[in-house]
Design a protein around this motif. Structure first.
Motif, PDB file in Angstrom:
ATOM      1  N   LYS A   1       1.079  -1.634   0.046  1.00  0.00           N
ATOM      2  CA  LYS A   1       0.202  -0.185  -0.211  1.00  0.00           C
ATOM      3  C   LYS A   1       0.405   1.083   0.338  1.00  0.00           C
ATOM      4  CE  LYS A   1      -4.043  -1.942   2.450  1.00  0.00           C
ATOM      5  NZ  LYS A   1      -5.362  -1.842   3.338  1.00  0.00           N
TER       6      LYS A   1
ATOM      7  N   LYS B   1       0.674   4.109  -3.059  1.00  0.00           N
ATOM      8  CA  LYS B   1       0.500   5.796  -2.586  1.00  0.00           C
ATOM      9  C   LYS B   1       1.989   6.521  -2.897  1.00  0.00           C
ATOM     10  CE  LYS B   1      -2.126   8.342  -0.914  1.00  0.00           C
ATOM     11  NZ  LYS B   1      -3.641   9.128  -1.802  1.00  0.00           N
TER      12      LYS B   1
ATOM     13  N   GLU C   1      -4.323  11.629   2.986  1.00  0.00           N
ATOM     14  CA  GLU C   1      -4.268  11.947   4.436  1.00  0.00           C
ATOM     15  C   GLU C   1      -3.761  11.089   5.152  1.00  0.00           C
ATOM     16  OE1 GLU C   1      -9.475  11.529   6.320  1.00  0.00           O
ATOM     17  OE2 GLU C   1      -9.039  10.856   4.660  1.00  0.00           O
TER      18      GLU C   1
ATOM     19  N   GLN D   1      -2.876   9.677   8.687  1.00  0.00           N
ATOM     20  CA  GLN D   1      -3.623   8.696  10.005  1.00  0.00           C
ATOM     21  C   GLN D   1      -4.175  10.417  11.365  1.00  0.00           C
ATOM     22  OE1 GLN D   1      -1.449   5.657  11.434  1.00  0.00           O
ATOM     23  NE2 GLN D   1      -1.631   5.081   9.378  1.00  0.00           N
ATOM     24  N   ASP D   2      -5.530   9.583  12.168  1.00  0.00           N
ATOM     25  CA  ASP D   2      -5.517  10.523  13.632  1.00  0.00           C
ATOM     26  C   ASP D   2      -3.801  11.124  14.303  1.00  0.00           C
ATOM     27  OD1 ASP D   2      -7.528  10.903  12.112  1.00  0.00           O
ATOM     28  OD2 ASP D   2      -8.424   9.701  13.366  1.00  0.00           O
TER      29      ASP D   2
ATOM     30  N   GLU E   1       2.855   3.657   4.832  1.00  0.00           N
ATOM     31  CA  GLU E   1       2.493   3.084   5.936  1.00  0.00           C
ATOM     32  C   GLU E   1       2.756   3.754   7.462  1.00  0.00           C
ATOM     33  OE1 GLU E   1       2.495  -1.057   5.228  1.00  0.00           O
ATOM     34  OE2 GLU E   1       2.217  -0.319   3.157  1.00  0.00           O
TER      35      GLU E   1
ATOM     36  N   THR F   1       2.331   6.759   8.640  1.00  0.00           N
ATOM     37  CA  THR F   1       1.420   7.762   8.559  1.00  0.00           C
ATOM     38  C   THR F   1       0.585   8.285   7.876  1.00  0.00           C
ATOM     39  OG1 THR F   1       3.236   9.452   7.242  1.00  0.00           O
ATOM     40  CG2 THR F   1       4.277   9.224   9.607  1.00  0.00           C
ATOM     41  N   LEU F   2       0.052   7.767   6.947  1.00  0.00           N
ATOM     42  CA  LEU F   2      -0.802   7.800   6.015  1.00  0.00           C
ATOM     43  C   LEU F   2      -2.447   7.210   5.556  1.00  0.00           C
ATOM     44  CD1 LEU F   2       0.683   8.831   3.204  1.00  0.00           C
ATOM     45  CD2 LEU F   2       0.276  10.270   4.684  1.00  0.00           C
ATOM     46  N   LYS F   3      -3.505   7.690   6.034  1.00  0.00           N
ATOM     47  CA  LYS F   3      -4.712   6.574   5.853  1.00  0.00           C
ATOM     48  C   LYS F   3      -4.539   5.720   4.140  1.00  0.00           C
ATOM     49  CE  LYS F   3      -7.977   8.915   8.578  1.00  0.00           C
ATOM     50  NZ  LYS F   3      -9.334   9.568   9.009  1.00  0.00           N
ATOM     51  N   LEU F   4      -4.528   5.000   4.422  1.00  0.00           N
ATOM     52  CA  LEU F   4      -4.410   3.763   2.872  1.00  0.00           C
ATOM     53  C   LEU F   4      -5.362   3.065   2.650  1.00  0.00           C
ATOM     54  CD1 LEU F   4      -0.334   3.336   2.507  1.00  0.00           C
ATOM     55  CD2 LEU F   4      -1.392   4.871   1.833  1.00  0.00           C
TER      56      LEU F   4
END
Length: 99
Positions: free
Chosen positions: A38, A42, A54, A56-57, A94, A96-99
């Motif tokens: 993933k 990206k 985006e 991650q929270d 992987e 840090t991002l919403k994948l």
């Protein structure tokens, strides 16, 4: 490897505009041990086509934010090989991002 223990370089606005960062050898080694499907997808999307992402929270104000900023600068750097750059960015994406 715990990525939170890595010392990521400080990235300035000038670094983002004219990046000269190289990869961190420990990150290259760790990335090559993992399957980062993933993250690599990206990276290729952002690198070759542009696009959106985006976070991650839990990224803001943590080591993950510093790592992500380093990865964004690394993407534009001519210093590392494309393979090493892709591997390290995929590893960080992987985390840090919403994948």
């Amino acid at each position: 490897m715990d990525l939170s223990n890595v010392i990521y370089p400080d990235v300035t606005g000038v670094d983002m505009a004219f990046p000269t960062f190289d990869t961190i050898p420990e990150l290259v080694e760790e990335a090559n041990k993992r399957t980062l499907t993933k993250g690599r997808a990206k990276f290729n999307e952002l690198f070759f086509e542009g696009g959106q992402f985006e976070l991650q929270d839990d990224v803001k104000g943590t080591w993950k934010e510093k790592a992500f900023i380093y990865a964004r600068a690394l993407m534009g750097s001519f210093k590392p090989s494309q393979e090493d750059k892709e591997a390290v960015c995929a590893l960080i994406f992987e985390e840090t991002l919403k994948l």
